[in-house]
Motif scaffolding. Structure first.
Motif, short mmCIF file in Angstrom:
data_model
loop_
_atom_site.label_atom_id
_atom_site.label_comp_id
_atom_site.label_asym_id
_atom_site.label_seq_id
_atom_site.Cartn_x
_atom_site.Cartn_y
_atom_site.Cartn_z
N CYS A 33 0.82 -1.21 0.00
CA CYS A 33 0.00 0.00 0.00
C CYS A 33 0.85 1.26 0.00
N ASP A 34 0.33 2.27 -0.68
CA ASP A 34 0.84 3.63 -0.60
C ASP A 34 -0.29 4.47 -0.03
N THR A 35 0.04 5.36 0.89
CA THR A 35 -0.96 6.26 1.46
C THR A 35 -0.52 7.69 1.20
N HIS A 38 -4.45 13.87 -1.08
CA HIS A 38 -4.71 14.34 -2.45
C HIS A 38 -3.98 15.66 -2.70
N ILE A 46 -6.00 9.06 0.98
CA ILE A 46 -6.17 7.94 0.06
C ILE A 46 -5.20 6.82 0.42
N SER A 48 -3.90 3.39 -1.48
CA SER A 48 -3.89 2.67 -2.74
C SER A 48 -3.11 1.38 -2.53
N CYS A 49 -3.78 0.23 -2.70
CA CYS A 49 -3.16 -1.05 -2.36
C CYS A 49 -3.26 -2.05 -3.50
N SER A 50 -2.26 -2.94 -3.56
CA SER A 50 -2.30 -4.08 -4.46
C SER A 50 -2.13 -5.34 -3.63
N HIS A 83 -5.69 -4.47 -7.70
CA HIS A 83 -5.35 -3.18 -7.11
C HIS A 83 -6.64 -2.42 -6.82
N GLU A 85 -8.39 1.32 -4.41
CA GLU A 85 -8.19 2.50 -3.57
C GLU A 85 -9.36 2.67 -2.62
N SER A 86 -9.05 3.17 -1.43
CA SER A 86 -10.06 3.55 -0.45
C SER A 86 -9.76 4.99 -0.04
N GLN A 87 -10.79 5.81 0.10
CA GLN A 87 -10.61 7.22 0.41
C GLN A 87 -11.45 7.63 1.61
#
Length: 108
Positions: A33-35, A38, A46, A48-50, A83, A85-87
């Motif tokens: 994951c990257d957090t 915005h 945000i 963003s995960c794989s 992959h 994303e959650s926001q």
């Protein structure tokens, strides 16, 4: 006499400790994951995960919102190799923007 009672009381409280602690969540760190916040909206966090594993996982963004209440993003289900994303949005008049973004992940 009092020393023996204190030792017995301490030993008894340690024996009860495992039963009192809450169960630990699933081991974190399976997803990549990257957090981030915005670029044009400092109130939007945000995650963003794989999913590099062979098992389906679900995750959500955990957003710390300064003076406003913290928020959770929606749950996202990731099958193997996918992959998503959650926001989470920091709202309200007292928000100072996103202070941090984390990830809550669990196996499906």
């Amino acid at each position: 006499m009092f020393t023996a009672m204190r030792i017995a009381a301490a030993a008894g409280s340690f024996a009860l400790l495992p039963a009192v602690l809450p169960a630990l969540p699933a081991v974190a760190g399976h997803l990549r994951c990257d957090t981030f916040v915005h670029a044009q909206d400092s109130d939007l966090g945000i995650a963003s995960c794989s999913n590099p594993t062979g098992r389906t996982w679900m995750f959500r963004a955990v957003v710390v919102c300064g003076r406003a209440p913290d928020v959770m993003g929606g749950w996202v289900t990731l099958p193997p190799g996918r992959h998503g994303e959650s926001q989470g949005y920091c709202g309200g008049g007292s928000t100072t923007g996103v202070g941090a973004v984390g990830v809550d992940e669990r196996p499906v």
